[in-house]
Scaffold this active site. Structure first.
Site, PDB file in Angstrom:
ATOM      1  N   CYS A   4       5.608  33.974  11.467  1.00  0.00           N
ATOM      2  CA  CYS A   4       6.455  34.311  12.458  1.00  0.00           C
ATOM      3  C   CYS A   4       6.953  33.188  13.329  1.00  0.00           C
ATOM      4  CB  CYS A   4       5.649  35.415  13.383  1.00  0.00           C
ATOM      5  SG  CYS A   4       5.248  36.936  12.376  1.00  0.00           S
ATOM      6  N   GLU A  55       0.819  -1.188  -0.032  1.00  0.00           N
ATOM      7  CA  GLU A  55      -0.084   0.131  -0.116  1.00  0.00           C
ATOM      8  C   GLU A  55       0.881   1.136   0.101  1.00  0.00           C
ATOM      9  OE1 GLU A  55      -2.519  -1.333   3.380  1.00  0.00           O
ATOM     10  OE2 GLU A  55      -1.054  -0.351   4.632  1.00  0.00           O
ATOM     11  N   PRO A  56       1.469   1.623  -1.208  1.00  0.00           N
ATOM     12  CA  PRO A  56       2.263   2.776  -1.253  1.00  0.00           C
ATOM     13  C   PRO A  56       1.441   4.028  -1.349  1.00  0.00           C
ATOM     14  CG  PRO A  56       1.849   1.773  -3.265  1.00  0.00           C
ATOM     15  CD  PRO A  56       1.280   0.858  -2.343  1.00  0.00           C
ATOM     16  N   GLY A  57       1.895   4.960  -0.530  1.00  0.00           N
ATOM     17  CA  GLY A  57       1.113   6.416  -0.497  1.00  0.00           C
ATOM     18  C   GLY A  57       1.997   7.280  -1.234  1.00  0.00           C
ATOM     19  N   ARG A 108       6.135  20.189   5.834  1.00  0.00           N
ATOM     20  CA  ARG A 108       7.206  18.849   5.907  1.00  0.00           C
ATOM     21  C   ARG A 108       8.531  19.380   6.288  1.00  0.00           C
ATOM     22  NH1 ARG A 108       8.917  15.775   2.457  1.00  0.00           N
ATOM     23  NH2 ARG A 108       8.780  13.982   3.799  1.00  0.00           N
ATOM     24  N   TYR A 148       1.675  14.233   1.710  1.00  0.00           N
ATOM     25  CA  TYR A 148       1.782  14.950   3.073  1.00  0.00           C
ATOM     26  C   TYR A 148       2.044  16.417   2.766  1.00  0.00           C
ATOM     27  CZ  TYR A 148       2.137  10.157   3.918  1.00  0.00           C
ATOM     28  OH  TYR A 148       2.160   8.625   3.519  1.00  0.00           O
TER      29      TYR A 148
HETATM   30  C1  LIG Z   1       0.838   5.893   6.024  1.00  0.00           C
HETATM   31  C2  LIG Z   1       0.614   4.654   5.460  1.00  0.00           C
HETATM   32  C3  LIG Z   1       0.942   3.986   4.429  1.00  0.00           C
HETATM   33  C4  LIG Z   1       1.761   4.804   3.323  1.00  0.00           C
HETATM   34  O1  LIG Z   1       3.046   5.120   3.612  1.00  0.00           O
HETATM   35  P1  LIG Z   1       3.820   5.714   2.398  1.00  0.00           P
HETATM   36  O2  LIG Z   1       5.132   6.026   3.517  1.00  0.00           O
HETATM   37  O3  LIG Z   1       3.375   7.169   2.033  1.00  0.00           O
HETATM   38  O4  LIG Z   1       4.084   4.786   1.440  1.00  0.00           O
HETATM   39  C5  LIG Z   1       0.529   2.869   4.076  1.00  0.00           C
HETATM   40  N1  LIG Z   1       0.073   1.932   5.070  1.00  0.00           N
HETATM   41  C6  LIG Z   1      -0.403   2.398   6.088  1.00  0.00           C
HETATM   42  C7  LIG Z   1      -1.132   1.643   7.274  1.00  0.00           C
HETATM   43  C8  LIG Z   1      -0.058   3.777   6.480  1.00  0.00           C
HETATM   44  O5  LIG Z   1      -0.282   4.325   7.778  1.00  0.00           O
END
Ligand SMILES: *Cc1c(COP(=O)(O)O)cnc(C)c1O
Length: 411
Positions: free
Chosen positions: A341, A272-274, A311, A370
């Site tokens: 500020c 599950e890449p984000g 970030r 993010y």
């Molecule tokens: C944040 C998260 C992701 C994604 O992480 P990335 O670093 O953005 O790929 C995948 N699974 C879970 C459960 C998360 O909390």
């Protein structure tokens, strides 16, 4: 084919004239999102794992345009809060395909998930504490669950994202088998889950694969001793190069390394890449309003701030910055900061950038993950607009907030 797309997009690769027009049309600061790049990143990732089920972790960027695009591209969606479930469904996701990863879930989140599952038994709830499962059972839930494993190994770009060794996340590794046996009696136990960190590049791959191997071992043990599993989910965490001299992940190599680390497994591999999917698909355009020479530094003031992109202030993150009005001017070492500020409101210090002058447009890169997601209204700043480009056309997908949006909920 879009999975032949380059593995990295640098700021220099964006069409500078077009960025100039977008800023002129929509003002600054402005988020510019390339939806074709989002789809290409997902497809490149998925192509490296032909046998795996790849979901998009929504929290990196929950914008409706991103979720719709990824659903149309064939991605399923992983959510970590009720609001993300809600937005995934709004974007067209079948609730039966959603996975909800509960981290210290408020009652509201569990109620929402249990209600949703009543009509959509395909929904999977992942818990990382015994309490979470007890609270699900107390709501009469006996549906699909997965156990979040704490692999005891954290990886990634910053201590604050190395979730794999933080006790906050998941069941301690040595307790998972016992808990799984208990859960198999009370629920439909379908999987194990682990997410070890974030921002993993080649140097971190050994640790990341070690964590993956440990979780796969546990999956085999649960299958042998307790019950068949539908999947073992190895989370996200795959990084992108933020610095110009960092190399992107070679997804062919990553796919091989992960398969090797997992070994023989009856259950399906899930990932599950984000960040990987969205990071380099978005940038922020910001206008220079101040250039101040001091004995200590040349300070360049811009209209984006830590409210636009937190970030750097929160994680000390490096984001590439380019003068897209005049990329060929001689580079000058400058500090770039916004109107907040606090000394934390700084995007870079002493960094060579093609000499910024007042009214120049700077681009801050890799803002897709993010980025808008963590934008806020500090200093009563309305959040910026977001423009998506897709198939050669541009459209506003999030309007610029007004000051009324900032005060709307005040009584
Ligand atoms: C944040 C998260 C992701 C994604 O992480 P990335 O670093 O953005 O790929 C995948 N699974 C879970 C459960 C998360 O909390």
């Amino acid at each position: 084919m879009s999975h032949d797309s380059p593995p990295v997009r640098r700021l220099a690769d964006w069409d500078h004239d077009r960025l100039g027009r977008l800023a002129a049309d929509h003002g600054t600061p402005l988020y510019v999102l390339d939806l074709d790049r989002v789809a290409a990143n997902y497809e490149r990732f998925a192509a490296a794992f032909p046998d795996a089920h790849v979901m998009y972790a929504a929290k990196a960027h929950t914008g409706g345009a991103v979720l719709s695009k990824l659903l149309a591209t064939g991605a399923d969606i992983e959510c970590a809060a009720w609001g993300e479930l809600h937005r995934a469904i709004e974007a067209g996701a079948d609730p039966n395909t959603l996975q909800y990863t509960a981290v210290n879930p408020p009652d509201r989140d569990l109620d929402y998930a249990v209600d949703l599952a009543a009509d959509n038994p395909g929904l999977t709830v992942t818990g990382g504490a015994r309490d979470t499962f007890d609270r699900l059972a107390a709501r009469g839930y006996d549906g699909r669950v997965a156990v979040r494993v704490n692999p005891g190994i954290g990886t990634g770009h910053h201590e604050k994202v190395a979730t794999g060794k933080d006790a906050k996340f998941g069941i301690p590794y040595d307790e998972v088998a016992d808990l799984a046996a208990d859960l198999a009696d009370r629920f439909d136990l379908v999987g194990l889950h682990a997410h070890a960190g974030s921002g993993v590049l080649h140097d971190d791959l050994d640790d990341h694969c070690r964590a993956i191997g440990k979780v796969a071992d546990l999956g085999r043990r649960v299958e042998r001793e307790i019950t068949d599993l539908e999947f073992v989910d190895f989370g996200g965490g795959f990084g992108v190069p933020y610095r110009e001299d960092e190399e992107p992940l070679d997804m062919g190599v990553v796919g091989e390394r992960v398969r090797e680390a997992v070994g023989e497994l009856d259950a399906q591999i899930k990932l599950e890449p984000g960040r990987y999917v969205v990071a380099d698909a978005e940038l922020i355009l910001t206008e220079v309003n101040t250039v101040k020479e001091t004995p200590a530094a040349t300070v360049v003031g811009v209209d984006a701030s830590l409210a636009t992109l937190i970030r750097p202030a929160m994680f000390g993150s490096y984001h590439p910055i380019r003068n897209v009005s005049a990329p060929d001017r001689d580079p000058e070492p400058v500090s770039v900061g916004g109107p907040c500020c606090t000394s934390a409101d700084v995007f870079c210090t002493d960094r060579p950038i093609a000499e910024p002058r007042r009214e120049d447009l700077l681009a801050v890169g890799n803002a897709g993950a993010y980025g808008y997601e963590l934008a806020n209204q500090f200093h009563s700043q309305p959040r910026p607009a977001e423009v998506a480009v897709e198939d050669g056309a541009a459209r506003v997908v999030r309007e610029r907030e007004t000051i009324d949006d900032v005060t709307r909920v005040e009584r």
